[in-house]
Design a protein around this motif. Structure first.
Motif, PDB file in Angstrom:
ATOM      1  N   GLN A   1       0.831  -1.199   0.000  1.00 28.60           N
ATOM      2  CA  GLN A   1       0.000   0.000   0.000  1.00 28.60           C
ATOM      3  C   GLN A   1       0.871   1.256   0.000  1.00 28.60           C
ATOM      4  O   GLN A   1       0.550   2.231  -0.678  1.00 28.60           O
ATOM      5  CB  GLN A   1      -0.942  -0.002   1.203  1.00 28.60           C
ATOM      6  CG  GLN A   1      -2.051  -1.019   1.045  1.00 28.60           C
ATOM      7  CD  GLN A   1      -2.884  -1.181   2.292  1.00 28.60           C
ATOM      8  OE1 GLN A   1      -2.376  -1.156   3.412  1.00 28.60           O
ATOM      9  NE2 GLN A   1      -4.175  -1.355   2.104  1.00 28.60           N
ATOM     10  N   GLU A   2       1.966   1.223   0.733  1.00 22.32           N
ATOM     11  CA  GLU A   2       2.884   2.360   0.746  1.00 22.32           C
ATOM     12  C   GLU A   2       3.574   2.499  -0.615  1.00 22.32           C
ATOM     13  O   GLU A   2       3.703   3.608  -1.143  1.00 22.32           O
ATOM     14  CB  GLU A   2       3.910   2.206   1.863  1.00 22.32           C
ATOM     15  CG  GLU A   2       3.304   2.377   3.240  1.00 22.32           C
ATOM     16  CD  GLU A   2       4.247   2.013   4.380  1.00 22.32           C
ATOM     17  OE1 GLU A   2       5.424   1.650   4.126  1.00 22.32           O
ATOM     18  OE2 GLU A   2       3.797   2.090   5.540  1.00 22.32           O
ATOM     19  N   LEU A   3       4.000   1.384  -1.178  1.00 18.96           N
ATOM     20  CA  LEU A   3       4.662   1.411  -2.479  1.00 18.96           C
ATOM     21  C   LEU A   3       3.762   2.029  -3.547  1.00 18.96           C
ATOM     22  O   LEU A   3       4.190   2.858  -4.341  1.00 18.96           O
ATOM     23  CB  LEU A   3       5.067  -0.015  -2.898  1.00 18.96           C
ATOM     24  CG  LEU A   3       5.635  -0.174  -4.304  1.00 18.96           C
ATOM     25  CD1 LEU A   3       6.994   0.509  -4.410  1.00 18.96           C
ATOM     26  CD2 LEU A   3       5.736  -1.642  -4.662  1.00 18.96           C
ATOM     27  N   TYR A   4       2.499   1.635  -3.561  1.00 23.25           N
ATOM     28  CA  TYR A   4       1.557   2.120  -4.574  1.00 23.25           C
ATOM     29  C   TYR A   4       0.786   3.352  -4.128  1.00 23.25           C
ATOM     30  O   TYR A   4      -0.120   3.793  -4.820  1.00 23.25           O
ATOM     31  CB  TYR A   4       0.589   1.006  -4.963  1.00 23.25           C
ATOM     32  CG  TYR A   4       1.287  -0.156  -5.622  1.00 23.25           C
ATOM     33  CD1 TYR A   4       2.033   0.031  -6.782  1.00 23.25           C
ATOM     34  CD2 TYR A   4       1.225  -1.427  -5.085  1.00 23.25           C
ATOM     35  CE1 TYR A   4       2.691  -1.032  -7.386  1.00 23.25           C
ATOM     36  CE2 TYR A   4       1.876  -2.501  -5.686  1.00 23.25           C
ATOM     37  CZ  TYR A   4       2.600  -2.287  -6.828  1.00 23.25           C
ATOM     38  OH  TYR A   4       3.244  -3.334  -7.434  1.00 23.25           O
ATOM     39  N   GLN A   5       1.147   3.895  -2.954  1.00 19.84           N
ATOM     40  CA  GLN A   5       0.484   5.072  -2.405  1.00 19.84           C
ATOM     41  C   GLN A   5      -1.026   4.880  -2.409  1.00 19.84           C
ATOM     42  O   GLN A   5      -1.788   5.735  -2.839  1.00 19.84           O
ATOM     43  CB  GLN A   5       0.898   6.325  -3.180  1.00 19.84           C
ATOM     44  CG  GLN A   5       2.392   6.573  -3.128  1.00 19.84           C
ATOM     45  CD  GLN A   5       2.842   7.707  -4.019  1.00 19.84           C
ATOM     46  OE1 GLN A   5       2.064   8.325  -4.720  1.00 19.84           O
ATOM     47  NE2 GLN A   5       4.126   7.981  -3.999  1.00 19.84           N
ATOM     48  N   SER A   6      -1.446   3.728  -1.928  1.00 19.76           N
ATOM     49  CA  SER A   6      -2.860   3.362  -1.897  1.00 19.76           C
ATOM     50  C   SER A   6      -3.441   3.639  -0.517  1.00 19.76           C
ATOM     51  O   SER A   6      -2.945   3.126   0.485  1.00 19.76           O
ATOM     52  CB  SER A   6      -3.011   1.878  -2.236  1.00 19.76           C
ATOM     53  OG  SER A   6      -4.357   1.494  -2.107  1.00 19.76           O
ATOM     54  N   ASP A   7      -4.477   4.434  -0.481  1.00 22.09           N
ATOM     55  CA  ASP A   7      -5.166   4.742   0.768  1.00 22.09           C
ATOM     56  C   ASP A   7      -6.408   3.868   0.839  1.00 22.09           C
ATOM     57  O   ASP A   7      -7.389   4.128   0.144  1.00 22.09           O
ATOM     58  CB  ASP A   7      -5.541   6.217   0.808  1.00 22.09           C
ATOM     59  CG  ASP A   7      -6.255   6.610   2.080  1.00 22.09           C
ATOM     60  OD1 ASP A   7      -6.542   5.740   2.931  1.00 22.09           O
ATOM     61  OD2 ASP A   7      -6.535   7.814   2.231  1.00 22.09           O
ATOM     62  N   PRO A   8      -6.397   2.816   1.669  1.00 23.07           N
ATOM     63  CA  PRO A   8      -7.540   1.900   1.707  1.00 23.07           C
ATOM     64  C   PRO A   8      -8.833   2.549   2.197  1.00 23.07           C
ATOM     65  O   PRO A   8      -9.913   2.039   1.924  1.00 23.07           O
ATOM     66  CB  PRO A   8      -7.088   0.783   2.638  1.00 23.07           C
ATOM     67  CG  PRO A   8      -5.967   1.350   3.423  1.00 23.07           C
ATOM     68  CD  PRO A   8      -5.343   2.409   2.579  1.00 23.07           C
ATOM     69  N   THR A   9      -8.746   3.683   2.884  1.00 21.82           N
ATOM     70  CA  THR A   9      -9.980   4.339   3.324  1.00 21.82           C
ATOM     71  C   THR A   9     -10.758   4.908   2.139  1.00 21.82           C
ATOM     72  O   THR A   9     -11.964   5.106   2.225  1.00 21.82           O
ATOM     73  CB  THR A   9      -9.689   5.463   4.344  1.00 21.82           C
ATOM     74  OG1 THR A   9      -8.886   6.470   3.715  1.00 21.82           O
ATOM     75  CG2 THR A   9      -8.968   4.925   5.568  1.00 21.82           C
ATOM     76  N   LEU A  10     -10.073   5.166   1.035  1.00 17.96           N
ATOM     77  CA  LEU A  10     -10.764   5.667  -0.157  1.00 17.96           C
ATOM     78  C   LEU A  10     -11.694   4.613  -0.748  1.00 17.96           C
ATOM     79  O   LEU A  10     -12.647   4.949  -1.450  1.00 17.96           O
ATOM     80  CB  LEU A  10      -9.757   6.120  -1.215  1.00 17.96           C
ATOM     81  CG  LEU A  10      -8.869   7.289  -0.818  1.00 17.96           C
ATOM     82  CD1 LEU A  10      -7.864   7.593  -1.926  1.00 17.96           C
ATOM     83  CD2 LEU A  10      -9.694   8.517  -0.497  1.00 17.96           C
ATOM     84  N   LEU A  11     -11.428   3.369  -0.463  1.00 21.69           N
ATOM     85  CA  LEU A  11     -12.271   2.283  -0.952  1.00 21.69           C
ATOM     86  C   LEU A  11     -13.709   2.474  -0.475  1.00 21.69           C
ATOM     87  O   LEU A  11     -14.644   2.264  -1.237  1.00 21.69           O
ATOM     88  CB  LEU A  11     -11.726   0.933  -0.459  1.00 21.69           C
ATOM     89  CG  LEU A  11     -12.401  -0.328  -0.960  1.00 21.69           C
ATOM     90  CD1 LEU A  11     -12.247  -0.455  -2.456  1.00 21.69           C
ATOM     91  CD2 LEU A  11     -11.802  -1.532  -0.286  1.00 21.69           C
ATOM     92  N   LEU A  12     -13.892   2.886   0.755  1.00 20.20           N
ATOM     93  CA  LEU A  12     -15.235   3.079   1.305  1.00 20.20           C
ATOM     94  C   LEU A  12     -15.928   4.274   0.652  1.00 20.20           C
ATOM     95  O   LEU A  12     -17.149   4.287   0.527  1.00 20.20           O
ATOM     96  CB  LEU A  12     -15.177   3.269   2.815  1.00 20.20           C
ATOM     97  CG  LEU A  12     -14.734   2.032   3.588  1.00 20.20           C
ATOM     98  CD1 LEU A  12     -14.547   2.374   5.051  1.00 20.20           C
ATOM     99  CD2 LEU A  12     -15.746   0.925   3.426  1.00 20.20           C
ATOM    100  N   LYS A  13     -15.174   5.241   0.212  1.00 20.56           N
ATOM    101  CA  LYS A  13     -15.756   6.433  -0.415  1.00 20.56           C
ATOM    102  C   LYS A  13     -16.266   6.154  -1.822  1.00 20.56           C
ATOM    103  O   LYS A  13     -17.043   6.911  -2.358  1.00 20.56           O
ATOM    104  CB  LYS A  13     -14.733   7.563  -0.438  1.00 20.56           C
ATOM    105  CG  LYS A  13     -14.371   8.050   0.947  1.00 20.56           C
ATOM    106  CD  LYS A  13     -13.307   9.116   0.893  1.00 20.56           C
ATOM    107  CE  LYS A  13     -12.924   9.506   2.324  1.00 20.56           C
ATOM    108  NZ  LYS A  13     -11.857  10.495   2.348  1.00 20.56           N
ATOM    109  N   LYS A  14     -15.805   5.049  -2.430  1.00 19.16           N
ATOM    110  CA  LYS A  14     -16.217   4.698  -3.785  1.00 19.16           C
ATOM    111  C   LYS A  14     -17.593   4.038  -3.810  1.00 19.16           C
ATOM    112  O   LYS A  14     -18.138   3.779  -4.855  1.00 19.16           O
ATOM    113  CB  LYS A  14     -15.184   3.775  -4.436  1.00 19.16           C
ATOM    114  CG  LYS A  14     -13.871   4.462  -4.670  1.00 19.16           C
ATOM    115  CD  LYS A  14     -12.889   3.536  -5.345  1.00 19.16           C
ATOM    116  CE  LYS A  14     -11.586   4.257  -5.570  1.00 19.16           C
ATOM    117  NZ  LYS A  14     -10.628   3.458  -6.303  1.00 19.16           N
ATOM    118  N   LEU A  15     -18.132   3.731  -2.664  1.00 20.78           N
ATOM    119  CA  LEU A  15     -19.397   2.996  -2.612  1.00 20.78           C
ATOM    120  C   LEU A  15     -20.589   3.904  -2.660  1.00 20.78           C
ATOM    121  O   LEU A  15     -20.650   4.947  -2.201  1.00 20.78           O
ATOM    122  CB  LEU A  15     -19.429   2.137  -1.352  1.00 20.78           C
ATOM    123  CG  LEU A  15     -18.223   1.216  -1.214  1.00 20.78           C
ATOM    124  CD1 LEU A  15     -18.262   0.505   0.133  1.00 20.78           C
ATOM    125  CD2 LEU A  15     -18.224   0.218  -2.319  1.00 20.78           C
TER     126      LEU A  15
END
Length: 119
Positions: free
Chosen positions: A105-119
């Protein structure tokens, strides 16, 4: 990156992933990845939104809405029918994979909290 390299182009900065052209030529870089990071959030298939990683032997998934974890041992359960996340025998593997997940997640600069915002 693979298609860009095959086409003779320049791989743009910020493009996720890495060309696997060397593997097509029978080479395996010593620093090649051990797992693949993914996010799933398509509500049309009846699967809860989640993110995780997949290695040759394991699938680790985290469901942020419920803060639940699934861990599947693909050698023993290739169809991913029974999670072993709560099995104490797998505790060291679960901890190691969670650490690897965080690194990806750090390597790809992925914020998993954004996943919930996509719903």
């Amino acid at each position: 990156p693979t298609f860009t390299e095959i086409a003779g182009g320049t791989i743009p900065n910020g493009l996720h992933g890495r060309s696997f052209v060397p593997i097509l030529h029978g080479q395996k870089p010593s620093d090649w990845r051990h797992s693949v990071y993914y996010q799933y959030y398509d509500p049309g298939h009846g699967v809860a939104p989640h993110y995780g990683l997949r290695s040759q032997r394991y699938t680790l998934a985290h469901y942020p809405r419920t803060d639940e974890w699934d861990l599947y041992d693909l050698e023993k359960d290739p169809r991913q029918m029974k999670s072993v996340a709560s099995d104490s025998e797998y505790a060291p593997i679960l901890a190691e994979l969670k650490k690897e997940l965080k690194q990806l997640q750090e390597l790809y600069q992925s914020d998993p909290t954004l996943l919930l915002k996509k719903l």
